[in-house]
Design an enzyme around this catalytic site. Structure first.
Site, short mmCIF file in Angstrom:
data_model
loop_
_atom_site.label_atom_id
_atom_site.label_comp_id
_atom_site.label_asym_id
_atom_site.label_seq_id
_atom_site.Cartn_x
_atom_site.Cartn_y
_atom_site.Cartn_z
CG HIS A 85 -1.82 1.12 1.41
ND1 HIS A 85 -3.19 1.04 1.23
CD2 HIS A 85 -1.57 2.42 1.74
CE1 HIS A 85 -3.74 2.22 1.45
NE2 HIS A 85 -2.77 3.08 1.77
CD GLU A 86 1.75 3.52 3.68
OE1 GLU A 86 1.89 4.60 3.04
OE2 GLU A 86 0.76 3.30 4.40
CG HIS B 57 0.15 5.98 -0.81
ND1 HIS B 57 -0.99 6.41 -1.45
CD2 HIS B 57 -0.24 5.56 0.42
CE1 HIS B 57 -2.04 6.24 -0.63
NE2 HIS B 57 -1.61 5.71 0.51
CG HIS C 246 -6.09 6.36 0.16
ND1 HIS C 246 -5.87 7.38 1.04
CD2 HIS C 246 -5.18 5.39 0.46
CE1 HIS C 246 -4.88 7.05 1.86
NE2 HIS C 246 -4.45 5.86 1.53
ZN LIG Z 1 -2.69 5.10 2.12
#
Ligand SMILES: [Zn+2]
EC number: 3.4.24.-
Length: 689
Positions: free
Chosen positions: A152-153, A156, A162
């Site tokens: 997830h990071e 980004h 998101h």
């Molecule tokens: Zn996030």
């Protein structure tokens, strides 16, 4: 220093283990466990943008995710010394997952102008996209060291916001503003289509970039309601990147290939993935939908129920409930001893010096029949060399079995599945389905649990299922425990004694145990498995019965409890450590984890001690044989080949690894599985090629 009482799940009766083992109080307040929290909970006091995003100061917060925010590939990285050792290992595993599914590669930083520094700060957070600021941080703080959170990071960092902040999100989810904690409303703002793009992809409830239904809730109810109710409990999944996440990465980075993926074949297509079929004698590979002696259906389209249900449907002559897909079968019923048939993959170019071949097989022939796995390498002059890499023989199976073979091709190569008819009567033969080939290390051990429903239906809350004892490459004994709670599973591991304990280093520290519940989708790039990693450290202790302090990872003979199993094997088991909330039963049911009644846990045990030194390279994967024994064929006669004519220059090379170990599991009921033990190592370990 943390102290834990050693009140563990164990056998209470003196000589025979009850099965399943009950431990109502054991895990709740005894053994150690790690918390599995999600990003918003971990970061709750940090007040970051949308929960986990850092914005460069002095910049428009709604930056366009476009070319200027992409990274040059491979992305240079540094694992900062502040980073927890377990987190370092998890980051490297997340890189491997991204490499397996996308063209995005990572490399240790070597003075490139822009690079990612993975640090341990408060919480889990990242900037969005390449900020062209030199060293750009991604924080994998305490509790963030999970594969899905790291992915997830990094998504980004690679350029994604998101999922629920897409400008079109109101068509898919409803934000319940009155349920949002006061002052946190800004986390639910949408990004304008002037600044962001959906890359033409569908809204994805299964994205690893979606927040869960209760993110930033004030306690009055969910903050996000999915417009399609069946996705309400799906949003916020923290397994792995979804197929759509992968698609978006490929679109943003303008590529379709993946760094370490080489091949996947489920034999649903008549072209059988451009395989070449060769026969010597009276046997041959054929693409079929079922066989008389089993398997009765293919593996690809197997439903979650047990395979024996298919058998009765088959016997009644009714339609096969399991989809009716295809697999490859080589009958050994007729023909004579020594007859063989080969199935060769197309030629592939290795990018690394390590490959893992993973496939399902079903053996319904004679004990003496063999399924041999070869690789055929080509040098610059197109001269061929053939290596025997793995062999399956012995008693027939009653389920589709998962098998791994480690390969070490360094030049263009083909993989060959060869069936060789042995002595004795055969009612069936060998079948193969759902092949995947990728350039990552194979899992070290596999725990196959057939008839998992039997365990779920017949076990009360608080029951544990014990794995066989696995012997790691460094000869440590390791055991897994699957613990049933009212609405979720816990997964724990412990060190257990082996015959080699007196030659091993104690306490056993800086080893990373990674446990993965396999998503059984046939294509490895579409899998969303559930994975956890825990690293043994030198600080964890517990207090024994008489008040003495023990090191958690010390020799189980010194501090563990004696276990006597029904195989009349005795061993000592150390304290358990794991996650109480490994996976909810809902997520377990809605995922693709059960097929034909079976689930598979992968287990790896890695020495991370070299990663403790800052600036050192990640440990290199090694080739390990998963063969029981190797018998070389008399000849390498390929016989008549369909599809193409093969070259004639062949050299056979005997593998230099002979001693290894095999995991043998009975395939009967869950109860015989419970007490199964692994065959021990023969010969000296470790071995490398
Ligand atoms: Zn996030």
């Amino acid at each position: 220093m943390e102290h834990y009482h050693c009140d563990q799940m164990m056998c209470h009766s003196s000589d025979i283990c009850p099965q399943p083992i009950s431990s109502a109080e054991g895990t709740e307040d005894g053994s150690g466990y790690e918390e599995a929290l999600d990003i918003v909970e971990i970061n709750k006091d940090l007040n970051l943008h949308e929960g986990d995003i850092r914005l460069m100061t002095g910049r428009d917060r709604n930056i366009v995710v476009g070319n200027q925010f992409r990274w040059e590939l491979p992305v240079p990285y540094v694992l900062h010394e502040s980073l927890d050792l377990n987190a370092k290992g998890v980051v490297l595993r997340a890189f491997d997952q991204i490499r397996l599914k996308t063209c995005i590669d990572f490399k240790p930083w070597e003075d490139e102008p822009h690079y990612i520094v993975v640090i341990q700060d408060d919480g889990c957070w990242s900037y969005v996209g390449n900020q062209h600021q030199g060293n750009q941080s991604v924080s994998i703080g305490q509790w963030c060291d999970h594969l899905a959170i790291v992915e997830h990071e990094f998504l980004h960092a690679l350029g994604f916001w998101h999922e629920q902040s897409r400008y079109d999100r109101d068509e898919y989810v409803t934000v319940v503003w009155e349920n949002i904690e006061k002052g946190r409303e800004h986390n639910f703002l949408k990004h304008s289509s002037n600044y962001t793009t959906t890359l033409g992809t569908m809204y994805d409830y299964t994205s690893v970039m979606h927040y869960n239904k209760d993110a930033f809730s004030n306690g009055n109810g969910s903050t996000i309601i999915t417009n399609l109710p069946e996705y309400q409990d799906v949003i916020g999944q923290r397994l792995e990147m979804s197929s759509n996440d992968v698609l978006k990465l490929q679109k943003l980075y303008n590529c379709t290939s993946a760094v370490t993926f080489r091949m996947s074949c489920s034999f649903e297509d008549e072209r059988v993935c451009d395989m070449t079929l060769c026969a010597a004698g009276n046997t041959s590979w054929e693409r079929v939908g079922s066989t008389k002696a089993g398997p009765f259906s293919d593996h690809t389209s197997l439903s979650s129920q047990g395979e024996n249900q298919t058998e009765s449907a088959h016997g009644n002559g009714t339609a096969n409930q399991n989809g009716g897909g295809s697999f490859m079968h080589c009958s050994t019923v007729s023909g004579k001893e020594g007859d063989g048939a080969k199935m060769q993959s197309r030629k592939m170019n290795p990018k690394r010096q390590i490959q893992c071949l993973q496939f399902f097989y079903f053996h319904s022939g004679s004990d003496k029949d063999q399924l041999n796995i070869w690789i055929r390498e080509y040098d610059r002059e197109d001269e061929e060399t053939t290596y025997l890499m793995g062999q399956i023989t012995g008693p027939p199976t009653s389920h589709w079995q998962l098998h791994h073979v480690s390969l070490n091709a360094t030049r263009p190569f083909q993989v060959e599945f060869e069936v060789r008819k042995g002595a004795g009567n055969s009612l069936g033969g060998f079948s193969v389905d759902d092949i995947n080939l990728f350039e990552t290390e194979c899992p070290h051990h596999v725990w196959h649990i057939p008839n998992i429903d039997h365990f779920l239906i017949n076990s009360s809350v608080g029951t544990s299922l014990l794995s066989p004892r696995f012997i790691t490459r460094q000869s440590y004994g390791l055991q897994l425990l699957l613990h049933l709670y009212s609405d979720h599973f816990g997964v724990f591991f412990r060190l257990v004694s082996t015959d080699h304990d007196d030659q091993l280093q104690w306490p056993c520290v800086w080893r990373q145990v990674t446990v993965s519940l396999l998503d059984q989708s046939h294509h490895i790039q579409q899998r969303m498995s559930k994975q956890i990693s825990i690293t043994t450290d030198s600080e964890r202790t517990f207090i024994g019965d008489s008040g003495e302090i023990f090191h958690y990872w010390d020799n189980p003979r010194k501090l563990g409890h004696l276990i006597n199993d029904t195989n009349r094997e005795s061993y000592y088991a150390g304290p358990n450590l794991g996650y109480r909330t490994f996976l909810s039963l809902d997520a377990f049911r809605s995922g693709n984890f059960i097929k034909g009644g079976s689930i598979f846990f992968f287990l790896s045990f890695d020495d991370l001690s070299t990663l403790r030194l800052s600036g050192s390279d990640p440990p290199k994967p090694q080739i390990w044989s998963n063969m029981n024994h190797v018998t070389l064929m008399k000849t390498d006669d390929k016989g008549t080949c369909l599809n193409q004519m093969m070259g004639s220059t062949t050299t056979i090379v005997t593998p230099s690894f002979i001693s290894s170990f095999a995991v043998s599991l009975p395939t009967g009921t869950i109860f015989t599985m419970l007490t199964a033990t692994v065959a021990l190592i023969s010969g000296n370990l470790p071995l490398t090629l």
